[in-house]
Scaffold this active site. Structure first.
Site: not given
Length: 419
Positions: A303, A314, A318, A320, A327, A380, A383
């Site tokens: 993209y 970035l 994150s 995560h 997720d 999201e 998430h």
């Protein structure tokens, strides 16, 4: 009549002894009086030294103090012991500020002596009296001086801000005196001191504001740590308590671990969902800094930069990487995708149930579509972030995102600015 020689001798002996005793006490009295006079004279001429000694000053400090004139010595004696008295004597003749030097140095011990002296001279020869005229007490002035610079004091005086006006803002981490006007404008809208200070000092918490300064998080293990662009994790950070949650995992998922507390909460939520006929599954959970960088780079290949930045965080920014985010998907969504059908977890019955009930287990939907201006991520619906039951409940009741919760509650990470 016979003369008794023994009786006469006894009388004479007794008289002689009494006389000697009287003479001896007279001498003692004279000597004692002389000693008292001498001691008195010694004390009189050394009274200041004795007072200094009782205050705890060393012999060397006493000598330096006594080298001053009597009025200056009296000024020093009127205060408690000053540990750095010799520094003040060597650096300044302004004895009336020695106690202020000492107190200022106590709260700013990283400054050089000359800087302390010059700063205190400016403050207490001019600004302190102006603050007093604005209603500041001595204790309030010293509270301000814990963080205020000379320029900050000039600002407060110019704007005529009273201590009562600035006090509630001062208690918020990130407070800066010269942003008071901005704080007050935000407070007029939000009616919350935490929000006023934090949204001004760290405007990028609301992602529609540009990040002009970035910080590395120093307490990444805190379950309420806000991680996003601007507040970022070190590339070396890896949670120490990662475990595998006991729930199904999507076939293409290779990063299903979470921190122990979050994993247990997810298991509880999955168990209740299963009792209702919904089978939840992990699609993605903990990602290392390196994994997030790979994902980020892949998105930028697919993209344009603006689109990619709104779809993936970035590296270091994150959630995560915290091991607290997951997720989610479900077996029904997995099965539909296996058949080639379009299926999104947020549109599924399982997704709708999780969105409605996640807070009861300590999870919150992290990136809803209608608040992407705050999160910086478009949408999201899969998430979810673990924040603990108490925080999740409050966020649910107030319809707050994690950013809003942190702003209203005054919670930001322990941070270190990146240079």
């Amino acid at each position: 009549m016979r003369f008794n020689r023994n009786k006469r001798y006894t009388y004479y002996s007794s008289y002689s002894s009494s006389r000697r005793q009287r003479v001896r006490w007279d001498r003692i009295a004279i000597i004692a009086g002389a000693i008292v006079v001498v001691v008195g004279v010694v004390i009189w001429f050394n009274l200041s030294r004795i007072k200094l000694m009782f205050k705890g000053y060393s012999f060397g400090q006493q000598n330096d103090i006594l080298s001053l004139d009597s009025q200056q010595v009296s000024e020093i004696l009127s205060h408690d012991k000053m540990t750095h008295i010799q520094d003040w004597i060597k650096t300044s003749q302004n004895v009336k500020f020695y106690d202020e030097y000492e107190e200022y140095y106590t709260i700013h011990d990283d400054l050089k002596v000359k800087v302390v002296v010059s700063t205190v001279d400016k403050i207490f020869s001019n600004q302190a009296s102006k603050l007093t005229s604005l209603g500041y007490s001595d204790d309030e002035i010293w509270k301000v001086l814990e963080t205020a610079s000379i320029d900050d004091l000039d600002y407060l005086i110019a704007k005529q801000y009273t201590y009562d006006q600035i006090k509630p803002y001062m208690q918020v981490k990130g407070f800066a005196f010269q942003d008071m006007e901005k704080y007050m404008k935000v407070y007029a809208q939000k009616q919350n001191y935490n929000y006023a200070v934090l949204s001004t000092t760290y405007p990028f918490i609301i992602s529609e504001n540009k990040v002009t300064r970035s910080y590395t998080i120093q307490n990444p293990d805190d379950i309420l740590t806000l991680v996003k662009k601007g507040f970022q994790l070190a590339d070396t950070y890896v949670p120490k308590d990662l475990v595998q949650p006991n729930i199904p995992v999507a076939p293409d998922c290779d990063n299903s671990k979470m921190r122990k507390e979050a994993a247990k909460a997810l298991e509880e939520m999955a168990k209740e969902a299963k009792n209702l006929g919904y089978e939840l599954a992990i699609n993605s959970a903990y990602r290392s800094y390196a994994d997030q960088k790979k994902t980020y780079d892949d998105y930028f290949k697919k993209y344009d930069a603006i689109t990619a930045a709104s779809l993936v965080a970035l590296p270091g920014a994150s959630e995560h990487q915290t091991g607290l985010s997951v997720d989610l998907t479900s077996t029904s969504v997995i099965q539909k995708k296996a058949k080639g059908d379009v299926a999104v977890f947020g549109d599924s019955e399982e997704g709708k149930w999780v969105e409605k009930n996640a807070y009861r287990f300590g999870f919150v939907l992290r990136f809803p579509l209608d608040k992407s201006n705050i999160t910086g991520i478009r949408n999201e619906p899969w998430h979810f972030r673990y924040v603990g039951k108490e925080a999740a409940k409050k966020m649910h009741e107030n319809n707050w995102l994690l950013e809003e919760y942190c702003l209203y509650e005054g919670i930001i990470p322990q941070i270190k600015e990146n240079k």
